[in-house]
Design a protein around this motif. Sequence first.
Motif, short mmCIF file in Angstrom:
data_model
loop_
_atom_site.label_atom_id
_atom_site.label_comp_id
_atom_site.label_asym_id
_atom_site.label_seq_id
_atom_site.Cartn_x
_atom_site.Cartn_y
_atom_site.Cartn_z
N SER A 149 36.26 -32.67 -6.81
CA SER A 149 36.94 -32.68 -8.11
C SER A 149 35.90 -32.68 -9.22
O SER A 149 34.77 -33.17 -9.05
CB SER A 149 37.87 -33.89 -8.25
N ASN A 181 43.10 -24.21 -25.81
CA ASN A 181 42.46 -24.51 -24.54
C ASN A 181 41.52 -23.36 -24.17
O ASN A 181 41.72 -22.20 -24.58
CB ASN A 181 43.49 -24.70 -23.42
N SER A 226 41.86 -30.98 -19.44
CA SER A 226 43.31 -31.16 -19.36
C SER A 226 43.88 -30.80 -17.99
O SER A 226 44.92 -31.32 -17.60
CB SER A 226 44.00 -30.29 -20.43
N ARG A 227 43.21 -29.94 -17.25
CA ARG A 227 43.72 -29.55 -15.94
C ARG A 227 42.55 -29.15 -15.05
O ARG A 227 41.61 -28.49 -15.50
CB ARG A 227 44.74 -28.41 -16.07
N SER A 228 42.62 -29.55 -13.77
CA SER A 228 41.56 -29.23 -12.82
C SER A 228 42.17 -29.14 -11.42
O SER A 228 42.91 -30.04 -10.99
CB SER A 228 40.46 -30.29 -12.84
N SER A 229 41.87 -28.05 -10.72
CA SER A 229 42.34 -27.88 -9.33
C SER A 229 41.26 -27.13 -8.56
O SER A 229 40.69 -26.15 -9.05
CB SER A 229 43.66 -27.11 -9.28
#
Length: 251
Positions: free
Chosen positions: A98, A196, A241-244
């Motif tokens: 991550s 973003n 704001s978002r992580s994958s």
Amino acid sequence: MADQQRIHPVPDIESPPTAPLVPVGSTKSDHAYPVPVDVHQPNTVPVISRPKAPKKRRSCWCRCLCWTLSILLLLIVIIGIIVGILFLVFRPKLPDYSIDGLEVTQFIPSSNSSLSASLNVNITARNPNRRIGIYYEGGSRITVWYSGTQLVQGALPKFYQGHRNTTVLVLPMSGEIQNGTDLLASLQQQQQQTGNIPLLLRARQPVRIKLGSLKLPEMKFRVRCRLVVDALSPNNPIRISRSSCSFRFRL
């Protein structure tokens, strides 16, 4: 007194001698009459047709093919049994990665329209296995991309991650982008329109897996992480704001 003439029987030389019905030295025939023999019938020998023998080359090739297929099938069965035993004993699980933080230390355009960038990326690597260790070897390569353009690159250090271990790494990355003026304009427009900035992190890491005391041959991990950050301005905190992340490996 005159001698009386004597008459002696003369054998008939015209009639041929007759052969006995039963040859001398043989038993008596059961037939009342002799069986006529056709002396004119020719002696014929029966001809037996033999099947053609198969070609040696073809039979040898078929034999070799059968042996090869049998050996391959046996190897597949043995490998499957070994893999099944290892899976039941070690219960392998994929590691988890991550991106927890991102810091821009330099994002400055130069006089030749290029752009110098430096980032610090906080990466967390987790090994959830109880009996499996991971050796991170040298030769890794990590890159960060925006809209098909590579911004920076770096590499992980060599280290060993033990069982059920979590390791946090602060990875410095740097790079120089050509046509930096166009890239800055695209980033500003993206930020004004959506607020973003989407980024893509790619990692290729050689590793060796340790099963108990056995070290397997080297393989390569491939990690892809998609990030969405609010800005790329230097010396300012950046919010993710978002992580994958997706993960795969190959021998």
